[in-house]
Scaffold this motif. Structure first.
Motif, PDB file in Angstrom:
ATOM      1  N   THR A  85      -4.760  19.016  25.969  1.00  0.00           N
ATOM      2  CA  THR A  85      -4.943  17.961  26.955  1.00  0.00           C
ATOM      3  C   THR A  85      -4.777  18.547  28.361  1.00  0.00           C
ATOM      4  O   THR A  85      -4.735  17.803  29.329  1.00  0.00           O
ATOM      5  N   PRO A 108     -10.716  17.637  25.601  1.00  0.00           N
ATOM      6  CA  PRO A 108     -11.483  16.395  25.466  1.00  0.00           C
ATOM      7  C   PRO A 108     -12.264  16.112  26.744  1.00  0.00           C
ATOM      8  O   PRO A 108     -11.695  16.142  27.840  1.00  0.00           O
ATOM      9  N   LYS A 111     -11.180  14.046  30.101  1.00  0.00           N
ATOM     10  CA  LYS A 111      -9.836  13.489  29.932  1.00  0.00           C
ATOM     11  C   LYS A 111      -8.746  14.499  30.223  1.00  0.00           C
ATOM     12  O   LYS A 111      -7.633  14.364  29.719  1.00  0.00           O
ATOM     13  N   GLN A 129     -15.835  21.626  26.644  1.00  0.00           N
ATOM     14  CA  GLN A 129     -15.446  20.221  26.637  1.00  0.00           C
ATOM     15  C   GLN A 129     -16.005  19.624  25.356  1.00  0.00           C
ATOM     16  O   GLN A 129     -17.205  19.708  25.107  1.00  0.00           O
ATOM     17  N   ASN A 133     -11.654  13.372  21.203  1.00  0.00           N
ATOM     18  CA  ASN A 133     -10.325  13.358  21.822  1.00  0.00           C
ATOM     19  C   ASN A 133      -9.548  14.627  21.446  1.00  0.00           C
ATOM     20  O   ASN A 133     -10.085  15.529  20.791  1.00  0.00           O
ATOM     21  N   ASP A 136      -9.528  15.668  17.773  1.00  0.00           N
ATOM     22  CA  ASP A 136     -10.784  16.301  17.360  1.00  0.00           C
ATOM     23  C   ASP A 136     -10.809  17.764  17.815  1.00  0.00           C
ATOM     24  O   ASP A 136     -11.254  18.652  17.078  1.00  0.00           O
ATOM     25  N   CYS A 137     -10.328  18.002  19.031  1.00  0.00           N
ATOM     26  CA  CYS A 137     -10.272  19.376  19.558  1.00  0.00           C
ATOM     27  C   CYS A 137      -9.390  20.258  18.674  1.00  0.00           C
ATOM     28  O   CYS A 137      -9.718  21.415  18.405  1.00  0.00           O
TER      29      CYS A 137
END
Ligand code: F0G
Length: 351
Positions: A85, A108, A111, A129, A133, A136-137
């Motif tokens: 993140t 993400p 985000k 990218q 979210n 998923d990454c």
């Protein structure tokens, strides 16, 4: 003329390194434990802030990254990968540079905070990218690390938690024992796991006589550990903890239960109020996710999850400069004046 040498060297006997481990460090850790007089007054507790934004890349991630990258270097890795993140990627990017490795990061799309993106860019990492979210990454990063020659440095890498446990050691070393209560934000749940490990080791081996109650706080729109269910579409302005399926789920619940603590949710409104309070009253500028711990502290007092008179450490995990958007939003625009003392004094309310 002693300079802090970084968490591996400072706590070498408690870290999984040998003479064959090249120590890759930016001298992370040794962060200030700052008394918080306003929060202490508000809560009737003795509150200290562990200011992790003072780390080299501006977040607590550096404590774990020095270990993960040092071990990757020992194993001969040429490339590392992480899902993030934003803070893990900023840290991985910097430490990979120090180790001469390629760093790949999966974030993400749209985000992650601007400051964090700028860190990954300036350190030359390869950024993708992902149309998904954080969860998923992380799935994608695990998949890539299993099938391609690239080492995973997310906190599912156990060396990350070994490094991060050093924050608990520093707190006990500073206070003389563990505090009554430790409060921190929870996202992927690595950090609460690492703190608990650190406190547990220090109690077992002598430097501490006790362990704190752990109070963890998630954002209300991304609170799977509170509801007990994976959140498919996590939502919060605190993008650092916008996570719906924490990797360290079970160990976070173990830290909660073994310590007699709680993991609860705070709303974005509570997070932003705490964010502004910290900056405007305590002089400590943190990113929104970090303010979840302070929002939680205030809520804990209101709900009597925390008795008055206790010694409390609140970890504030990341530097406010990483995500300036929330500092600027809602603040009045600066006033322009001519080069004239009388005019300036009038605008400042001094005249
Ligand atoms: N605070 C900040 C500023 C963070 O960046 C994170 C996690 C947390 C709290 C939560 O810590 O995941 O160990 O429970 N950031 C990760 C990242 C997910 O990719 O930078 P956690």
């Amino acid at each position: 003329t002693h300079q802090w040498r970084g968490v591996i060297t400072e706590y070498r006997d408690r870290m999984p390194v040998t003479d064959a481990t090249p120590i890759v460090t930016l001298r992370e850790g040794g962060t200030p434990l700052v008394p918080a007089p306003v929060l202490s007054e508000m809560t009737g507790c003795e509150v200290h802030l562990k200011v992790e934004g003072a780390n080299p890349t501006g977040s607590f991630k550096d404590r774990g990254m020095t270990m993960a990258i040092s071990k990757a270097a020992e194993e001969g890795a040429k490339a590392v990968i992480c899902a993030s993140t934003g803070n893990t990627s900023a840290s991985a990017a910097a430490y990979a540079v120090r180790a001469g490795m390629v760093c790949a990061v999966l974030v993400p799309q749209g985000k992650i905070a601007l400051g964090k993106m700028s860190q990954a860019l300036v350190h030359g990492s390869r950024i993708l990218q992902v149309d998904g979210n954080f969860d998923d990454c992380l799935t994608l990063a695990r998949d890539l690390s299993e099938h391609y020659p690239v080492a995973l440095v997310n906190s599912v890498n156990p060396f990350r938690l070994e490094g991060q446990k050093s924050a608990a050691f520093e707190i006990v070393d500073a206070l003389g024992d563990a505090p009554d209560v430790h409060v921190l934000p929870v996202g992927n749940a690595g950090n609460i796991t690492a703190y608990w490990k650190g406190y547990t080791e220090y109690e077992a081996d002598g430097p501490a006589t006790r362990r704190p109650r752990m109070l963890g706080f998630q954002a209300a729109g991304a609170a799977p550990l509170v509801t007990g269910e994976v959140v498919k579409q996590p939502q919060t302005i605190a993008t650092a903890i916008r996570i719906g399926n924490p990797a360290s789920w079970d160990s976070a619940l173990a830290a909660r239960d073994e310590s007699g603590g709680r993991i609860e949710a705070v709303t974005d409104r509570q997070i932003l109020a705490a964010y502004r309070l910290l900056a405007s009253r305590e002089g400590v500028f943190v990113e929104p996710a970090s303010a979840a711990s302070v929002a939680g502290l205030l809520m804990a007092r209101e709900n009597d999850w925390l008795p008055a008179g206790q010694q409390v450490v609140c970890t504030v995990t990341g530097n406010g400069l990483k995500d300036p958007e929330w500092a600027i939003a809602g603040a009045p625009a600066p006033v322009t004046v001519p080069i004239d003392a009388a005019a300036a004094a009038e605008k400042l309310g001094l005249a």
